[in-house]
Scaffold this motif. Structure first.
Motif, PDB file in Angstrom:
ATOM      1  N   ALA A 498       0.848  -1.189   0.000  1.00 37.75           N
ATOM      2  CA  ALA A 498       0.000   0.000   0.000  1.00 37.75           C
ATOM      3  C   ALA A 498       0.883   1.238   0.000  1.00 37.75           C
ATOM      4  O   ALA A 498       1.980   1.231   0.545  1.00 37.75           O
ATOM      5  CB  ALA A 498      -0.922   0.020   1.213  1.00 37.75           C
ATOM      6  N   CYS A 499       0.401   2.308  -0.624  1.00 37.10           N
ATOM      7  CA  CYS A 499       1.110   3.589  -0.580  1.00 37.10           C
ATOM      8  C   CYS A 499       0.755   4.316   0.719  1.00 37.10           C
ATOM      9  O   CYS A 499      -0.218   3.955   1.387  1.00 37.10           O
ATOM     10  CB  CYS A 499       0.741   4.434  -1.792  1.00 37.10           C
ATOM     11  SG  CYS A 499      -0.963   5.034  -1.773  1.00 37.10           S
ATOM     12  N   ALA A 501      -0.582   7.379   1.236  1.00 37.57           N
ATOM     13  CA  ALA A 501      -1.893   8.034   1.115  1.00 37.57           C
ATOM     14  C   ALA A 501      -2.158   8.984   2.285  1.00 37.57           C
ATOM     15  O   ALA A 501      -1.305   9.779   2.653  1.00 37.57           O
ATOM     16  CB  ALA A 501      -2.991   6.985   0.962  1.00 37.57           C
ATOM     17  N   ALA A 512      -5.019   4.148   2.165  1.00 38.76           N
ATOM     18  CA  ALA A 512      -4.288   2.997   1.629  1.00 38.76           C
ATOM     19  C   ALA A 512      -3.526   2.330   2.772  1.00 38.76           C
ATOM     20  O   ALA A 512      -3.950   1.316   3.302  1.00 38.76           O
ATOM     21  CB  ALA A 512      -3.351   3.415   0.502  1.00 38.76           C
ATOM     22  N   ARG A 541      -2.800  -5.136  -3.787  1.00 32.66           N
ATOM     23  CA  ARG A 541      -2.108  -3.850  -3.672  1.00 32.66           C
ATOM     24  C   ARG A 541      -3.146  -2.742  -3.626  1.00 32.66           C
ATOM     25  O   ARG A 541      -4.138  -2.784  -4.364  1.00 32.66           O
ATOM     26  CB  ARG A 541      -1.150  -3.643  -4.843  1.00 32.66           C
ATOM     27  CG  ARG A 541       0.015  -4.639  -4.842  1.00 32.66           C
ATOM     28  CD  ARG A 541       0.909  -4.460  -6.048  1.00 32.66           C
ATOM     29  NE  ARG A 541       2.053  -5.373  -6.004  1.00 32.66           N
ATOM     30  CZ  ARG A 541       2.967  -5.471  -6.971  1.00 32.66           C
ATOM     31  NH1 ARG A 541       2.871  -4.711  -8.055  1.00 32.66           N
ATOM     32  NH2 ARG A 541       3.976  -6.313  -6.868  1.00 32.66           N
ATOM     33  N   THR A 543      -3.817   1.566  -3.390  1.00 32.96           N
ATOM     34  CA  THR A 543      -3.285   2.906  -3.541  1.00 32.96           C
ATOM     35  C   THR A 543      -4.396   3.921  -3.331  1.00 32.96           C
ATOM     36  O   THR A 543      -5.560   3.670  -3.655  1.00 32.96           O
ATOM     37  CB  THR A 543      -2.633   3.088  -4.933  1.00 32.96           C
ATOM     38  OG1 THR A 543      -1.968   4.337  -5.004  1.00 32.96           O
ATOM     39  CG2 THR A 543      -3.643   2.988  -6.035  1.00 32.96           C
ATOM     40  N   CYS A 549       1.331   4.363  -7.074  1.00 33.94           N
ATOM     41  CA  CYS A 549       2.653   4.237  -6.447  1.00 33.94           C
ATOM     42  C   CYS A 549       2.926   2.838  -5.900  1.00 33.94           C
ATOM     43  O   CYS A 549       4.073   2.415  -5.834  1.00 33.94           O
ATOM     44  CB  CYS A 549       2.802   5.276  -5.343  1.00 33.94           C
ATOM     45  SG  CYS A 549       2.858   6.971  -5.955  1.00 33.94           S
ATOM     46  N   SER A 550       1.905   2.114  -5.475  1.00 36.97           N
ATOM     47  CA  SER A 550       2.121   0.744  -4.993  1.00 36.97           C
ATOM     48  C   SER A 550       1.898  -0.279  -6.104  1.00 36.97           C
ATOM     49  O   SER A 550       1.736  -1.460  -5.841  1.00 36.97           O
ATOM     50  CB  SER A 550       1.198   0.443  -3.806  1.00 36.97           C
ATOM     51  OG  SER A 550      -0.161   0.578  -4.182  1.00 36.97           O
ATOM     52  N   VAL A 560      -7.885   0.830  -6.028  1.00 41.12           N
ATOM     53  CA  VAL A 560      -7.390   2.147  -6.409  1.00 41.12           C
ATOM     54  C   VAL A 560      -8.366   3.207  -5.913  1.00 41.12           C
ATOM     55  O   VAL A 560      -9.552   3.180  -6.278  1.00 41.12           O
ATOM     56  CB  VAL A 560      -7.226   2.259  -7.943  1.00 41.12           C
ATOM     57  CG1 VAL A 560      -6.722   3.645  -8.328  1.00 41.12           C
ATOM     58  CG2 VAL A 560      -6.275   1.182  -8.455  1.00 41.12           C
TER      59      VAL A 560
END
Length: 689
Positions: A498-499, A501, A512, A541, A543, A549-550, A560
Motif C-alpha cells: 500500500a502507498c 496516502a 491505503a 495492492r 493505492t 505508487c504501490s 485504487v
C-alpha cells in the motif's frame, strides 16, 4: 543535410496517429537566469521517414514569434537557474511553507511539501524526504543515521518505499538543511529521488555473491551515477557547495561526456539534462533472468543481465515503455507494460540507456504532464519508430532480444545463504512502516552486529552479512518485536503493498496504508467463509489515488482510490507480475467489499483449473461472467469450525501471545492458530527443529 536555426518551443512537432497526443521535441533550451546559451547537435525526425536524416540546430532568439505551449512546471524549471531559484530564497523565510515554484523545485532535491489533512484549521506544513539508494543498498552508518533522524526531526517512524528507498516524514522547514546535511555527510543522498529526472534505480536486493547478481547491482549503480545531475544545485543548497561524494567510475564519466551522436548540451553544467531536465519522472530497473522482484515491466527502462553458459555476463536485454500512472475516467491515460527493445553488449549499456533517455528528453510532451511519461511516446510512435530514433543517438543497431526464461516474483524473506559463507535474513515489514518496538529492535540488531541492509521493492528489509553463529540470537530478538519468519506471517500480508496516502499525501483520495490492515483481515475472513485454505493467497495492492505508487495495476486484486471511502477494483494481474490488471468495478464503497469479493473467491475455489491463480482465473472467466456472479450473489452460509482448541492454559501465556499478535495487527487466537498450524505442518514434513 539541412541546417536550421531554432529556439526553445520552436522545434519539430510530430502530429501522430492520435491527434490528441502530439509528441514535441524542444531544442535550444535556455535559462533566463543564465547568460549561457546552449548549443548542440540535435536529431529531429519526421513521422514518415523510415531512416531519419540528421538536422543541426542551434539556439537563437530568446522570444520566438511562435512558441509551443508548455506546462507551468516547464517554465518554472527554465527560470530556476538549474533548480535553485526561488527555492534558495524561500528556504530563508520564516514561513513554515514554501511557494508554488519552490514546491516544484524541491522535488528535484528529493523532498515533497506536505500538510496533515486530518487536522482542521491552519495547515501544519512539513516535508517528506526520500533517499536515493540504488539497489536498495544501505550502509550500517546510513541506517543508524536515518533511524536517529526519524526520532529527532520526523514523526518517529521510517517508511520503506516500493523503489527501495527510505521516506522520512514530518520534517519541519527550519530543520530541512540540518537533516539534508546529515544524510549527505553519511555518504548518502536524496538528489533526484523525486522530480523530472531519473529516480532511484532498482536492482535485485538479495546480496548473493553470484556473478550475475553482483553485475546487475553494479550496473544499476553505474546507471544511477550516469544520470545524476551535475550542475551542483543540490550541494549548493544543502552543504554550501561542499563536495562530499566519492569519485565516479571512469566508464561512467566517459559515457556521460561522450557526444558522438548529438546527445549532449556542449558546455552545459547539465550535459544530459540541460535546463529543462526530463518531461516527467523516469524509472529504471536492473535484474537477472527469472528474478522479477523489481516489477521489471513497470519501468521506463528495464535492463536484464544476459550470461553465457558459465554464468559470465555478456550483455543486456532492454525493455522500454512501462509506467503505472493514470487519471480516473480519462481513457487516454493508462498503465502500460514495457516491451522488448533489443539487446546490447555489456560494454554499451550506459550508452544505450543514455540514448533512450535523450530520446524521451527530446520528444516527450512538455505541454500536458498527464501525457509526459515515455510510455505515451512509445504508444504513439510504435516500438519500431522508437527503436529507430534511439539507434540514432546510440550510434548502432540493437541486436535481437535474447530469449529469457519465465519470470518469478522473489521476496527473499527468511534466511538464505549469501554464497560467501555468510547469511542474509529478509524481514517482512507491513506496508514498509518501521516504528515502535520494531524500530527499536531493528536498530539494536543492526547496531550490535554492525550489519548493512538492503531495502526491497516490496517494502521489506534484508539484513546482510550475518555470521552463522548469530542466526539463533538474531532470530529470537527479532521475534520478540513481531519480526517473524515468513512461515508465521499470513500469506496475504507477505505480498500485499500500500502507498502512504492519507493523511500526508496531497494526491490521496482515500486511505491505503492505514486501511490495508483491516482490508486484509476481511479478505482472510472471506477466504475462510468460502472454504479457501490458509496457505492460499492473492497479490493485493492498494493505492489512495490513480497514480499507482504501490503498482496496483499489476496486482491480482488491486484497490485504487476512487473517492472518499471508495475504490476502483482491478483484476487480472499475476503472482509473477507479468500481466496488466484491468478495471473491473468503479466506486465500490469500503463497507461493500464483501459483496464483491465473496462471489469472486467462492467461484475461484470451485471453478478454477489445477493451480490456477486468482488473476489468471478472472481473465479466463471474463469480466462479464464475473459481473453476473456479483450481481446475482445472495451470499454463502459459512460453516462453523469443526474443531475448537483451548489455546491457552494460563494468563501469562495469553498475555505474551496477545502482545505479539498486536504487533502484527492480529488477535491472539489468530496468531496462536498460525503458530500451531505451521508447527504441525513442519513436523509432518520432517522439518521440525
Amino acid at each position: 543535410m539541412t541546417t536550421t536555426t531554432t529556439s526553445f518551443g520552436a522545434a519539430n512537432t510530430a502530429v501522430l496517429k492520435d491527434p490528441k497526443i502530439q509528441i514535441r521535441s524542444f531544442d535550444g533550451l535556455r535559462s533566463s537566469n543564465s547568460s549561457l546559451a546552449l548549443t548542440r547537435n540535435v536529431n529531429l525526425f519526421s513521422v514518415s521517414s523510415s531512416r531519419p536524416s540528421l538536422v543541426r540546430a542551434v539556439s537563437t532568439p530568446v522570444k520566438p514569434e511562435t512558441e509551443t505551449k508548455r506546462s507551468k512546471v516547464e517554465i518554472i524549471k527554465e527560470q530556476s537557474n538549474y533548480i535553485r531559484y526561488p527555492l534558495n530564497e524561500e528556504l530563508l523565510t520564516d514561513a513554515p511553507n514554501i511557494n508554488e515554484s519552490a514546491t516544484q523545485l524541491i522535488k528535484f532535491h528529493g523532498s515533497y511539501q506536505q500538510y496533515n489533512r486530518d487536522e482542521r484549521g491552519a495547515k501544519s506544513y512539513s516535508f517528506m524526504l526520500r533517499t536515493k539508494n540504488p539497489c536498495g543498498k544501505v550502509s550500517n552508518k546510513l541506517y543508524l543515521t536515518m533511524d536517529d533522524l526519524a526520532d529527532q526531526f520526523g514523526i518517529g517512524t521510517l517508511r520503506l518505499t516500493t523503489r527501495q528507498t527510505f521516506q522520512l516524514h514530518g520534517v519541519l522547514k527550519q530543520n530541512l538543511k540540518t537533516v539534508m546535511r546529515t544524510i549527505i555527510h553519511s555518504m548518502a543522498s536524496t538528489l533526484g529521488a523525486c522530480g523530472d529526472l531519473n529516480r532511484n534505480v532498482l536492482g535485485p536486493a538479495a546480496p548473493f555473491a553470484r556473478k550475475d547478481y553482483q553485475f546487475a547491482q553494479k550496473t544499476a549503480e553505474n546507471i544511477a551515477a550516469l544520470l545524476t545531475p551535475q550542475s551542483g544545485f543540490y550541494y549548493d543548497m544543502w552543504v554550501d557547495g561542499e563536495k562530499i561524494m566519492t569519485a565516479e567510475p571512469p566508464e561512467v564519466v566517459k559515457a556521460r561526456n561522450d557526444n558522438s551522436h548529438g546527445t549532449n548540451f556542449p558546455g552545459s553544467p547539465e550535459p544530459i539534462y540541460g535546463t529543462q531536465f526530463l518531461p516527467r519522472k523516469f524509472k529504471i530497473a536492473v535484474t537477472v533472468p527469472t528474478d522479477n522482484s523489481v516489477d521489471i515491466l513497470t519501468n521506463d527502462i528495464g535492463v536484464v543481465v544476459v550470461t553465457d553458459a558459465n554464468g559470465e555476463p555478456q550483455g543486456f536485454n532492454i525493455y522500454v515503455g512501462g509506467g503505472m500512472g493514470r487519471t480516473h475516467r480519462l481513457e487516454t491515460t493508462f498503465p502500460r507494460l514495457a516491451e522488448p527493445l533489443g539487446y546490447v553488449p555489456k560494454e554499451d549499456i550506459l550508452y544505450a540507456v543514455k540514448a533512450i533517455v535523450v530520446t524521451q528528453r527530446e520528444n516527450g510532451r512538455r505541454d500536458d504532464r498527464k501525457y509526459s511519461r515515455m510510455k505515451y511516446l512509445i504508444s504513439s510512435w510504435g516500438i519500431e519508430k522508437f527503436r529507430s530514433v534511439v539507434e540514432q543517438y546510440y550510434g548502432k543497431k540493437f541486436e535481437p532480444f535474447r530469449e529469457l526464461p519465465e519470470w518469478e516474483f522473489k521476496s527473499y524473506l527468511g534466511w538464505h545463504e549469501q554464497g560467501n559463507s555468510g547469511l542474509f535474513c529478509g524481514l517482512h515489514i507491513d506496508n514498509g512502516r518501521i516504528g515502535g518496538k520494531m524500530k527499536k529492535t531493528l536498530r539494536e540488531v543492526i547496531e550490535k552486529y554492525n550489519l548493512d541492509v538492503q531495502l526491497t521493492p516490496n517494502q521489506n528489509i534484508i539484513l546482510c552479512g550475518i555470521r552463522k553463529a548469530w542466526k539463533r540470537p538474531i532470530t529470537a530478538t527479532l521475534a520478540q518485536a513481531g519480526l517473524l519468519q515468513p512461515k508465521y506471517v499470513d500469506p496475504l500480508n507477505l505480498t500485499a503493498m500500500a502507498c502512504p496516502a492519507m493523511p500526508l499525501c496531497p494526491l490521496a483520495i482515500t486511505e491505503a496504508e492505514r486501511g490495508i490492515p483491516d482490508i486484509l483481515k476481511r479478505v482472510r475472513a472471506v477466504f475462510e467463509k468460502v472454504g479457501l485454505t490458509y496457505n492460499e493467497s492473492v497479490v493485493i495492492r492498494i493505492t489512495g489515488c490513480p497514480n499507482g505508487c504501490s503498482r496496483p495495476y499489476m496486482a491480482e486484486l488491486g484497490f485504487v482510490g476512487d473517492g472518499p471511502n471508495s475504490y476502483q477494483i482491478w483484476l487480472g494481474g499475476t503472482p509473477s507480475q507479468t500481466a496488466l490488471a484491468r478495471s473491473f468495478m468503479n466506486k465500490v464503497k469500503i463497507q461493500e467489499l464483501e459483496k464483491v469479493l465473496e462471489p469472486l473467491f467462492y467461484y475461484w475455489k470451485r471453478k478454477r483449473q489445477s493451480k490456477e491463480s486468482f488473476g489468471d482465473f478472472t481473465i479466463r472467466m471474463g469480466f462479464e461472467k464475473l459481473q453476473e456472479w456479483v450481481d446475482k450473489w445472495e451470499g454463502v452460509v459459512s460453516t462453523p469450525p469443526k474443531y475448537n482448541l483451548r489455546l491457552f492454559s494460563d494468563k501469562d501465556t495469553y498475555d505474551k501471545i496477545d502482545e505479539l499478535a498486536k504487533l502484527q495487527n492480529k488477535t491472539a487466537h489468530q496468531l496462536a492458530m498460525e503458530i500451531i498450524r505451521n508447527y504441525a505442518t513442519a513436523q509432518q514434513n520432517g522439518k521440525g527443529e
